[in-house]
Design a protein around this motif. Sequence first.
Motif, PDB file in Angstrom:
ATOM      1  N   GLU A  67     -39.339   6.717  64.682  1.00  0.00           N
ATOM      2  CA  GLU A  67     -38.227   5.801  64.994  1.00  0.00           C
ATOM      3  C   GLU A  67     -37.995   4.792  63.869  1.00  0.00           C
ATOM      4  OE1 GLU A  67     -39.876   4.297  68.659  1.00  0.00           O
ATOM      5  OE2 GLU A  67     -38.419   5.385  69.877  1.00  0.00           O
ATOM      6  N   HIS A  68     -39.074   4.442  63.161  1.00  0.00           N
ATOM      7  CA  HIS A  68     -38.990   3.383  62.139  1.00  0.00           C
ATOM      8  C   HIS A  68     -38.964   4.012  60.747  1.00  0.00           C
ATOM      9  CE1 HIS A  68     -39.555   0.116  65.101  1.00  0.00           C
ATOM     10  NE2 HIS A  68     -39.999   1.158  65.785  1.00  0.00           N
ATOM     11  N   THR A  69     -37.919   4.752  60.480  1.00  0.00           N
ATOM     12  CA  THR A  69     -37.782   5.505  59.225  1.00  0.00           C
ATOM     13  C   THR A  69     -36.469   5.153  58.543  1.00  0.00           C
ATOM     14  OG1 THR A  69     -39.011   7.352  60.197  1.00  0.00           O
ATOM     15  CG2 THR A  69     -37.749   7.824  58.215  1.00  0.00           C
ATOM     16  N   THR A  84     -33.390   3.142  56.813  1.00  0.00           N
ATOM     17  CA  THR A  84     -32.656   1.983  57.329  1.00  0.00           C
ATOM     18  C   THR A  84     -32.727   2.046  58.854  1.00  0.00           C
ATOM     19  OG1 THR A  84     -31.174   2.041  55.419  1.00  0.00           O
ATOM     20  CG2 THR A  84     -30.429   0.823  57.373  1.00  0.00           C
ATOM     21  N   HIS A  85     -33.407   1.062  59.459  1.00  0.00           N
ATOM     22  CA  HIS A  85     -33.664   1.178  60.895  1.00  0.00           C
ATOM     23  C   HIS A  85     -33.716  -0.171  61.593  1.00  0.00           C
ATOM     24  CE1 HIS A  85     -37.884   0.563  59.576  1.00  0.00           C
ATOM     25  NE2 HIS A  85     -38.047   0.034  60.775  1.00  0.00           N
ATOM     26  N   PHE A  86     -33.617  -0.077  62.908  1.00  0.00           N
ATOM     27  CA  PHE A  86     -33.570  -1.227  63.817  1.00  0.00           C
ATOM     28  C   PHE A  86     -34.933  -1.379  64.484  1.00  0.00           C
ATOM     29  CE2 PHE A  86     -32.626  -3.445  67.736  1.00  0.00           C
ATOM     30  CZ  PHE A  86     -31.493  -4.203  67.504  1.00  0.00           C
ATOM     31  N   ASP A  87     -35.459  -2.610  64.558  1.00  0.00           N
ATOM     32  CA  ASP A  87     -36.675  -2.905  65.317  1.00  0.00           C
ATOM     33  C   ASP A  87     -36.269  -3.605  66.611  1.00  0.00           C
ATOM     34  OD1 ASP A  87     -38.149  -2.013  63.135  1.00  0.00           O
ATOM     35  OD2 ASP A  87     -38.997  -3.975  62.649  1.00  0.00           O
ATOM     36  N   ALA A  88     -36.559  -2.979  67.737  1.00  0.00           N
ATOM     37  CA  ALA A  88     -36.289  -3.595  69.041  1.00  0.00           C
ATOM     38  C   ALA A  88     -37.487  -4.440  69.470  1.00  0.00           C
ATOM     39  CB  ALA A  88     -36.018  -2.493  70.065  1.00  0.00           C
ATOM     40  N   ILE A 136     -39.452  -4.433  71.985  1.00  0.00           N
ATOM     41  CA  ILE A 136     -40.645  -3.765  72.528  1.00  0.00           C
ATOM     42  C   ILE A 136     -41.443  -3.028  71.448  1.00  0.00           C
ATOM     43  CG2 ILE A 136     -39.642  -3.527  74.843  1.00  0.00           C
ATOM     44  CD1 ILE A 136     -39.373  -0.483  74.254  1.00  0.00           C
ATOM     45  N   HIS A 137     -40.948  -3.042  70.200  1.00  0.00           N
ATOM     46  CA  HIS A 137     -41.725  -2.468  69.088  1.00  0.00           C
ATOM     47  C   HIS A 137     -43.073  -3.179  68.964  1.00  0.00           C
ATOM     48  CE1 HIS A 137     -42.826  -0.787  65.302  1.00  0.00           C
ATOM     49  NE2 HIS A 137     -42.444  -1.779  64.547  1.00  0.00           N
ATOM     50  N   TRP A 138     -43.105  -4.479  69.274  1.00  0.00           N
ATOM     51  CA  TRP A 138     -44.333  -5.249  69.066  1.00  0.00           C
ATOM     52  C   TRP A 138     -44.940  -5.655  70.404  1.00  0.00           C
ATOM     53  CZ3 TRP A 138     -45.544  -4.448  64.303  1.00  0.00           C
ATOM     54  CH2 TRP A 138     -46.669  -5.089  63.761  1.00  0.00           C
TER      55      TRP A 138
HETATM   56 MN    MN Z   1     -39.655  -1.002  62.011  1.00  0.00          MN
END
Ligand code: MN
Length: 259
Positions: free
Chosen positions: A70-72, A74-78, A80-82
């Motif tokens: 998912e984190h590849t 140009t990407h978005f961090d939501a 719940i990622h952390w």
């Molecule tokens: Mn990321």
Amino acid sequence: MGNVLNDLADGLLDGSVKVVDLTQVLGPDTPIIHLPEEIAVNSPPFSMKEISKYDDNGPAWYWNTITLGEHTGTHFDAPIHWVSGKDYADGGCDTLPAQNLVGPACVIDCSVETAADPDYLLTADGVKEWEAKHGDIKAGSWVLMRTDWLKLVGLENFLNADDTGPHSPGPTDCCINYLIEKDVMGWGVETVGTDAGQAAMFETPFPAHSMMHGANKYGLASLTNLDQLPPTGAIIIVPPLKIENGSGSPLRVLAMTAA
Ligand code: MN
């Protein structure tokens, strides 16, 4: 409101509103963040396998199967990622509010500092200096750290790692704390992740992840072309894929600016 959108439509049609692509090409050469193997499993690189290409597998059509984390690219961090954001009911790719995915961008130019020091850290004072020149950051704005990173180091040195770990710019914890106080929507960078290369060793490790997501705010990584945006006045469009319970996703990031 009707007039605002009519003006925008006219601007798009007559070219006085320009659309800038802030996205890197996504492919097998896309750099992937590398975590120490003793603490974490790493994401696979992007790969693509043909299903058919106007041939026996599909005579009139071409399509591929893609595999990627998912984190590849140009990407978005939501949120719940952390772990600090894991309990937000609206913190996943499928639950975050659409209204949050289009908004004004404040672009802080750190390209000169980064060229002199790849470990450059933007501080709260650095943000305040930017505000003194360009105006206060409004609640709901996206704050983007311009470093011209891809142009500076190239794709092959994008991670810029040596035996002391990766060396790339990012924010301090006091910077992120200040942006949360300003109630920004999110934080975006031109490097592989939203934190500095050395952020694992900070007193507050990974502040752009732990603190921003802990405040239900978003991240954008591996942006490019921020040198084509003004300090204020651009609008960015940043919808991640609507992955069920997704922690983030690659996306096409577009900005609208006055030509
Ligand atoms: Mn990321």
